[in-house]
Design an enzyme around this catalytic site. Sequence first.
Site, PDB file in Angstrom:
ATOM      1  N   HIS A   1       6.579 -75.752  75.923  1.00 16.45           N
ATOM      2  CA  HIS A   1       6.472 -74.286  75.986  1.00 16.45           C
ATOM      3  C   HIS A   1       5.497 -73.878  77.092  1.00 16.45           C
ATOM      4  O   HIS A   1       5.811 -73.008  77.923  1.00 16.45           O
ATOM      5  CB  HIS A   1       6.004 -73.758  74.619  1.00 16.45           C
ATOM      6  CG  HIS A   1       5.820 -72.286  74.565  1.00 16.45           C
ATOM      7  ND1 HIS A   1       6.678 -71.458  73.867  1.00 16.45           N
ATOM      8  CD2 HIS A   1       4.881 -71.468  75.107  1.00 16.45           C
ATOM      9  CE1 HIS A   1       6.260 -70.199  73.991  1.00 16.45           C
ATOM     10  NE2 HIS A   1       5.174 -70.188  74.730  1.00 16.45           N
ATOM     11  N   GLU A   2       4.312 -74.498  77.117  1.00 14.40           N
ATOM     12  CA  GLU A   2       3.313 -74.142  78.129  1.00 14.40           C
ATOM     13  C   GLU A   2       3.750 -74.590  79.527  1.00 14.40           C
ATOM     14  O   GLU A   2       3.513 -73.888  80.510  1.00 14.40           O
ATOM     15  CB  GLU A   2       1.945 -74.725  77.773  1.00 14.40           C
ATOM     16  CG  GLU A   2       1.375 -74.250  76.446  1.00 14.40           C
ATOM     17  CD  GLU A   2       1.376 -72.740  76.257  1.00 14.40           C
ATOM     18  OE1 GLU A   2       1.190 -72.000  77.246  1.00 14.40           O
ATOM     19  OE2 GLU A   2       1.564 -72.290  75.108  1.00 14.40           O
TER      20      GLU A   2
ATOM     21  N   CYS B   1       4.937 -66.377  71.434  1.00 16.27           N
ATOM     22  CA  CYS B   1       4.186 -66.458  72.688  1.00 16.27           C
ATOM     23  C   CYS B   1       3.178 -65.315  72.732  1.00 16.27           C
ATOM     24  O   CYS B   1       3.513 -64.177  72.388  1.00 16.27           O
ATOM     25  CB  CYS B   1       5.166 -66.350  73.865  1.00 16.27           C
ATOM     26  SG  CYS B   1       4.385 -66.413  75.488  1.00 16.27           S
ATOM     27  N   LEU B   2       1.958 -65.619  73.162  1.00 14.43           N
ATOM     28  CA  LEU B   2       0.926 -64.583  73.237  1.00 14.43           C
ATOM     29  C   LEU B   2       1.290 -63.476  74.223  1.00 14.43           C
ATOM     30  O   LEU B   2       0.848 -62.342  74.060  1.00 14.43           O
ATOM     31  CB  LEU B   2      -0.415 -65.212  73.620  1.00 14.43           C
ATOM     32  CG  LEU B   2      -1.000 -66.192  72.589  1.00 14.43           C
ATOM     33  CD1 LEU B   2      -2.236 -66.879  73.154  1.00 14.43           C
ATOM     34  CD2 LEU B   2      -1.312 -65.492  71.280  1.00 14.43           C
TER      35      LEU B   2
ATOM     36  N   GLY C   1      -1.649 -72.789  72.421  1.00 10.63           N
ATOM     37  CA  GLY C   1      -1.484 -73.161  73.813  1.00 10.63           C
ATOM     38  C   GLY C   1      -1.647 -71.920  74.674  1.00 10.63           C
ATOM     39  O   GLY C   1      -1.424 -70.799  74.209  1.00 10.63           O
TER      40      GLY C   1
ATOM     41  N   GLN D   1      -0.452 -66.853  82.064  1.00 11.79           N
ATOM     42  CA  GLN D   1      -0.673 -65.864  81.011  1.00 11.79           C
ATOM     43  C   GLN D   1      -1.995 -65.126  81.163  1.00 11.79           C
ATOM     44  O   GLN D   1      -2.202 -64.104  80.516  1.00 11.79           O
ATOM     45  CB  GLN D   1      -0.616 -66.535  79.638  1.00 11.79           C
ATOM     46  CG  GLN D   1       0.766 -67.046  79.291  1.00 11.79           C
ATOM     47  CD  GLN D   1       0.759 -67.674  77.924  1.00 11.79           C
ATOM     48  OE1 GLN D   1       0.438 -68.849  77.782  1.00 11.79           O
ATOM     49  NE2 GLN D   1       1.109 -66.891  76.913  1.00 11.79           N
TER      50      GLN D   1
ATOM     51  N   HIS E   1       5.816 -72.094  81.191  1.00  9.89           N
ATOM     52  CA  HIS E   1       5.052 -71.003  81.805  1.00  9.89           C
ATOM     53  C   HIS E   1       4.679 -71.316  83.249  1.00  9.89           C
ATOM     54  O   HIS E   1       4.738 -70.424  84.106  1.00  9.89           O
ATOM     55  CB  HIS E   1       3.764 -70.712  81.019  1.00  9.89           C
ATOM     56  CG  HIS E   1       3.955 -69.816  79.850  1.00  9.89           C
ATOM     57  ND1 HIS E   1       4.419 -68.525  79.962  1.00  9.89           N
ATOM     58  CD2 HIS E   1       3.727 -70.010  78.521  1.00  9.89           C
ATOM     59  CE1 HIS E   1       4.472 -67.962  78.767  1.00  9.89           C
ATOM     60  NE2 HIS E   1       4.060 -68.848  77.871  1.00  9.89           N
TER      61      HIS E   1
END
Length: 192
Positions: free
Chosen positions: A148-149, A106-107, A45, A50, A152
């Site tokens: 999760h996304e 998480c990236l 994702g 991000q 963000h």
Amino acid sequence: MILPIVAYGAPVLRKAARDIPSDYPDLQKLIADMFETMYASNGVGLAAPQINRDIRLFVIDSAQIFEHQEEDEKGTYPDEPGVRKAFINARIVSLEGEEWSYNEGCLSIPRIREDVMRPQSVTLEYMDEQFNVHVESFSGITSRIIQHEYDHIEGKLFIDYLKPLKRKMLQGKLNDISKGKVRVDYKMTLAK
């Protein structure tokens, strides 16, 4: 085009994102670039904040998880074989089901993974890439990735779910990420 992912500490990661108008420039290319960036970073994702865009857009591909699971794990989650989709201007309608724990990463916060409790299913109202409105429910791993996304685009990170002591114990690692002291195998940019 592979885009740089912003590291923990970037202000855009703590900002509630704004809605995207239907005439947003080059939106189709941005979505394609986000999928390419997500795959190049081995993510499932990716949200617009991000990549340093404060807009309500995220992409997911939960099918990757099912493609790489062990044989004895098959059939464990109700959402197999997964979903590949872009979500524009999403809003959560409801969260339902028992909360369950899963180890998230998480990236934007590389090399840190922690168990997070989230509800089993999410119902979203969102627009697709043609700005058609949908109301759809998702469960299992797909629901978790969406939640999760979605966090963000609301300015929230998975570490916000951790107990204060655990967050305090991670603070040194978080500081290293924000200073660029953590090496990753994808393009990352520091907070500005």
